[in-house]
Design a protein around this motif. Structure first.
Motif, PDB file in Angstrom:
ATOM      1  N   CYS A  65       4.579  11.006  -8.705  1.00 33.68           N
ATOM      2  CA  CYS A  65       4.222  11.406 -10.071  1.00 33.68           C
ATOM      3  C   CYS A  65       3.637  12.811 -10.094  1.00 33.68           C
ATOM      4  O   CYS A  65       3.979  13.628 -10.949  1.00 33.68           O
ATOM      5  N   ILE A  66       2.737  13.094  -9.154  1.00 36.50           N
ATOM      6  CA  ILE A  66       2.102  14.414  -9.120  1.00 36.50           C
ATOM      7  C   ILE A  66       3.092  15.479  -8.639  1.00 36.50           C
ATOM      8  O   ILE A  66       3.056  16.623  -9.100  1.00 36.50           O
ATOM      9  N   ILE A  67       3.986  15.114  -7.723  1.00 31.63           N
ATOM     10  CA  ILE A  67       5.011  16.073  -7.291  1.00 31.63           C
ATOM     11  C   ILE A  67       5.898  16.454  -8.466  1.00 31.63           C
ATOM     12  O   ILE A  67       6.218  17.636  -8.677  1.00 31.63           O
ATOM     13  N   ALA A  68       6.313  15.450  -9.241  1.00 34.73           N
ATOM     14  CA  ALA A  68       7.165  15.711 -10.398  1.00 34.73           C
ATOM     15  C   ALA A  68       6.450  16.595 -11.408  1.00 34.73           C
ATOM     16  O   ALA A  68       7.043  17.501 -12.001  1.00 34.73           O
ATOM     17  N   ILE A  91      -0.454  14.717  -1.966  1.00 26.95           N
ATOM     18  CA  ILE A  91      -0.737  13.939  -0.753  1.00 26.95           C
ATOM     19  C   ILE A  91      -2.124  13.314  -0.848  1.00 26.95           C
ATOM     20  O   ILE A  91      -2.310  12.119  -0.571  1.00 26.95           O
ATOM     21  N   ILE A  92      -3.107  14.110  -1.263  1.00 29.61           N
ATOM     22  CA  ILE A  92      -4.471  13.599  -1.420  1.00 29.61           C
ATOM     23  C   ILE A  92      -4.508  12.516  -2.492  1.00 29.61           C
ATOM     24  O   ILE A  92      -5.155  11.471  -2.330  1.00 29.61           O
ATOM     25  N   TYR A  93      -3.807  12.752  -3.586  1.00 26.26           N
ATOM     26  CA  TYR A  93      -3.753  11.790  -4.682  1.00 26.26           C
ATOM     27  C   TYR A  93      -3.144  10.465  -4.215  1.00 26.26           C
ATOM     28  O   TYR A  93      -3.676   9.383  -4.486  1.00 26.26           O
ATOM     29  N   GLY A  94      -2.032  10.545  -3.486  1.00 23.67           N
ATOM     30  CA  GLY A  94      -1.400   9.342  -2.952  1.00 23.67           C
ATOM     31  C   GLY A  94      -2.289   8.624  -1.956  1.00 23.67           C
ATOM     32  O   GLY A  94      -2.347   7.387  -1.932  1.00 23.67           O
ATOM     33  N   CYS A  95      -3.013   9.381  -1.139  1.00 25.42           N
ATOM     34  CA  CYS A  95      -3.905   8.772  -0.147  1.00 25.42           C
ATOM     35  C   CYS A  95      -5.055   8.034  -0.815  1.00 25.42           C
ATOM     36  O   CYS A  95      -5.554   7.031  -0.273  1.00 25.42           O
ATOM     37  N   TYR A  96      -5.494   8.523  -1.970  1.00 30.09           N
ATOM     38  CA  TYR A  96      -6.551   7.810  -2.690  1.00 30.09           C
ATOM     39  C   TYR A  96      -6.088   6.390  -3.016  1.00 30.09           C
ATOM     40  O   TYR A  96      -6.829   5.417  -2.815  1.00 30.09           O
ATOM     41  N   PHE A  97      -4.858   6.246  -3.517  1.00 28.83           N
ATOM     42  CA  PHE A  97      -4.336   4.922  -3.853  1.00 28.83           C
ATOM     43  C   PHE A  97      -4.087   4.097  -2.591  1.00 28.83           C
ATOM     44  O   PHE A  97      -4.219   2.872  -2.611  1.00 28.83           O
ATOM     45  N   LEU A  98      -3.733   4.778  -1.513  1.00 27.36           N
ATOM     46  CA  LEU A  98      -3.496   4.080  -0.253  1.00 27.36           C
ATOM     47  C   LEU A  98      -4.779   3.463   0.294  1.00 27.36           C
ATOM     48  O   LEU A  98      -4.786   2.311   0.745  1.00 27.36           O
ATOM     49  N   MET A 144       0.838  -1.201   0.000  1.00 25.47           N
ATOM     50  CA  MET A 144       0.000   0.000   0.000  1.00 25.47           C
ATOM     51  C   MET A 144       0.872   1.250   0.000  1.00 25.47           C
ATOM     52  O   MET A 144       0.619   2.197  -0.757  1.00 25.47           O
ATOM     53  N   ALA A 145       1.905   1.246   0.840  1.00 24.49           N
ATOM     54  CA  ALA A 145       2.783   2.403   0.943  1.00 24.49           C
ATOM     55  C   ALA A 145       3.546   2.646  -0.353  1.00 24.49           C
ATOM     56  O   ALA A 145       3.638   3.783  -0.840  1.00 24.49           O
ATOM     57  N   GLY A 146       4.091   1.567  -0.932  1.00 19.17           N
ATOM     58  CA  GLY A 146       4.861   1.716  -2.160  1.00 19.17           C
ATOM     59  C   GLY A 146       4.035   2.267  -3.300  1.00 19.17           C
ATOM     60  O   GLY A 146       4.490   3.150  -4.050  1.00 19.17           O
ATOM     61  N   LEU A 147       2.809   1.778  -3.450  1.00 19.79           N
ATOM     62  CA  LEU A 147       1.931   2.253  -4.516  1.00 19.79           C
ATOM     63  C   LEU A 147       1.563   3.714  -4.317  1.00 19.79           C
ATOM     64  O   LEU A 147       1.627   4.519  -5.260  1.00 19.79           O
TER      65      LEU A 147
END
Length: 334
Positions: A123-126, A160-167, A113-116
């Motif tokens: 990706c969004i930060i870049a 952060i929000i984007y990453g949390c969605y995948f989490l 979960m963390a890695g994904l």
């Protein structure tokens, strides 16, 4: 994460139930011990994380931290360091043990979960970083409106929000020592791989990473035009800097785009083992490459690091010369 909340524990999730065998039996049945590769992965992850620490301390210096691009680069660096714990250090440990999902279900599920989420967040930060640099060069007023001062921190809530969605809402990736990589399919049940499909991840890899690469290409074009406007168009140093930035961004984009495509394909169709392992290596390198790029191509950070180590003084004017090129870092991979 939502499945853990719904079912109460990882072991109770039907698609991740390992009750058919003991952890030792699962490892013997489906895993392959890879001690050499495991040690190399762990050494790589630890080395890059150690190298990242002094670079981040230079970025946190007052003269640098006040620039929005450095704030974004710091955030990207922290995400990279955390991602390296997943794709290199913990992966190395699991490879050394010859583990599969059911060998360490809790560790692998949470790590997956963390890695994904870290990959998608990066990706969004870049993308934010390259947009920041493009606007700074072409639309400085809009750049100031979006990124000036503490506004950068507000923009960084989006990844952060984007990453949390995948989490929380998408299936995590699972490690297999047999293939030395992370799949969405934990390889528990035969012919049920499509039930673990993560469509948002495919969207991220094909669209978000692709768009970021296009943005980097646009940035290279803008930089080329800026350099050509400098006093002497035939100035060899200017041309060399332009080519350096172009090849730097092109290399990073190529690495991450190839890795992204491989990860999408291998979760839907059978591909050779060497291609699967190549995708994983490129994912690792995508998070570790910025350290090498900062040291080799970014004079501001290199001189700041050398100054901290007491080897040399920063050249007068180097900070100003590098502000235009500090942006080219990475896009991420997985």
């Amino acid at each position: 994460m939502n499945n853990i909340i719904e079912y109460g524990s990882i072991s109770e999730i039907p698609l991740y139930n390992c009750s058919a065998h003991t952890p030792e039996e699962w490892s013997k049945r489906d895993g392959i011990r890879r001690p050499v590769v495991g040690i190399l992965d762990m050494v790589y992850g630890i080395f890059v994380n150690i190298m990242y620490i002094p670079i981040l301390t230079v970025m946190f210096e007052k003269d640098h931290f006040k620039m929005s691009c450095f704030k974004i680069m710091i955030f990207l660096g922290i995400v990279d360091m955390l991602a390296l714990w997943v794709n290199s250090i913990i992966t190395g440990f699991l490879a050394f043990q010859g583990a599969v999902f059911c060998s360490y279900p809790t560790l692998i599920y949470i790590t997956g979960m963390a890695g994904l989420s870290l990959w998608c967040c990066s990706c969004i930060i870049a993308m934010s970083l390259v947009i920041n640099r493009l606007l700074d060069l072409t639309k400085p007023r809009i750049c100031a409106m979006l990124f000036e001062g503490n506004k950068t921190f507000l923009v960084m809530t989006l990844p952060i929000i984007y990453g949390c969605y995948f989490l929380f809402f998408t299936p995590p990736v699972m490690f297999s020592s047999k293939f030395m990589t992370w799949f969405f399919d934990p390889l528990i049940f035969e012919n049920r791989g499509l039930e673990y499909a993560n469509i948002p991840h495919g969207f991220n890899n094909l669209l978000v990473v692709g768009v970021t690469c296009l943005l980097y290409t646009s940035l290279c074009c803008v930089l080329g035009e800026k350099f050509n406007m400098i006093e002497n168009v035939t100035n060899s140093k200017t041309k060399n800097l332009s080519l350096q930035i172009f090849f730097q961004s092109a290399l990073i984009c190529a690495i991450n785009q190839v890795a992204s495509i491989i990860y999408v394909i291998m979760n839907f169709i059978e591909v050779p083992l060497w291609l699967i392992m190549l995708g994983h290596v490129l994912w690792q390198f995508g998070h570790g490459a910025p350290v090498l790029i900062y040291l080799a191509l970014n004079r501001t950070l290199r001189n700041g690091l050398l100054k901290r180590l007491g080897f040399r003084k920063i050249r007068v004017g180097s900070l100003n010369r590098d502000r235009g090129s500090v942006n080219i870092t990475k896009t991420g991979s997985h």
